[in-house]
Design a protein around this motif. Structure first.
Motif, PDB file in Angstrom:
ATOM      1  N   VAL A  20       0.749  -1.328   0.017  1.00  9.89           N
ATOM      2  CA  VAL A  20      -0.042  -0.083  -0.176  1.00  9.89           C
ATOM      3  C   VAL A  20       0.936   1.242   0.089  1.00  9.89           C
ATOM      4  N   ALA A  21       0.493   2.267  -0.765  1.00  7.71           N
ATOM      5  CA  ALA A  21       1.096   3.671  -0.507  1.00  7.71           C
ATOM      6  C   ALA A  21       0.380   4.623   0.405  1.00  7.71           C
ATOM      7  N   ARG A  22       0.974   5.444   0.826  1.00  9.38           N
ATOM      8  CA  ARG A  22       0.669   6.281   1.570  1.00  9.38           C
ATOM      9  C   ARG A  22      -0.469   7.093   0.843  1.00  9.38           C
ATOM     10  N   GLY A  23      -1.926   7.390   1.432  1.00  4.30           N
ATOM     11  CA  GLY A  23      -3.039   8.024   1.103  1.00  4.30           C
ATOM     12  C   GLY A  23      -3.938   6.910   0.152  1.00  4.30           C
ATOM     13  N   GLU A  24      -3.380   5.678   0.236  1.00  2.00           N
ATOM     14  CA  GLU A  24      -4.282   4.699  -0.799  1.00  2.00           C
ATOM     15  C   GLU A  24      -5.548   4.010   0.093  1.00  2.00           C
ATOM     16  N   ALA A  25      -6.469   4.001  -0.525  1.00  2.00           N
ATOM     17  CA  ALA A  25      -7.719   3.508   0.503  1.00  2.00           C
ATOM     18  C   ALA A  25      -7.836   1.966   0.277  1.00  2.00           C
TER      19      ALA A  25
END
Length: 117
Positions: A20-25
């Motif tokens: 996951v990346a920062r800001g990913e839902a």
């Protein structure tokens, strides 16, 4: 760098690692029984894996990642020496002598003094 000896062999689960990346839902499910600081996380593509609950802005259901995370685990054998990079939720991001990296639980490690072989 901190180093450790593997005292209990560790094998990665038989499922692909997810990131996951920062800001990913994402969607958060149940907590792990053995590792309660981890939550089952499903990414938009439908794949799931265990991730530290602390990296999300919610405890359950729809959530957003507060930081990047990769679920990759490192296979390691007893007596193997690893370089430890950082710790999160009682797991260490480690590197073996071949340069492979991934997570390994702290309870599988014996920390070495700087002068130990």
């Amino acid at each position: 760098m901190r180093r450790a000896r593997v005292v209990v062999s560790h094998r990665a689960p038989d499922r692909p690692a997810i990131q996951v990346a920062r800001g990913e839902a994402v969607t958060l499910g149940d907590r792990d029984r053995d590792w309660p600081q981890f939550v089952w996380t499903t990414i938009a593509e439908g794949h799931g894996g265990w991730m530290p609950a602390a990296i999300f802005d919610a405890d359950h259901g729809p959530a957003m990642a507060l930081s990047d995370y990769d679920t990759r685990e490192l296979d390691a054998d007893s007596d193997e020496i690893l370089v430890l990079h950082y710790e999160l939720a009682q797991w260490w991001w480690a590197e073996n002598s071949k340069g492979l990296q991934g997570w390994i639980p702290a309870r599988a490690l014996e920390f070495l003094e700087v002068d130990d072989p």
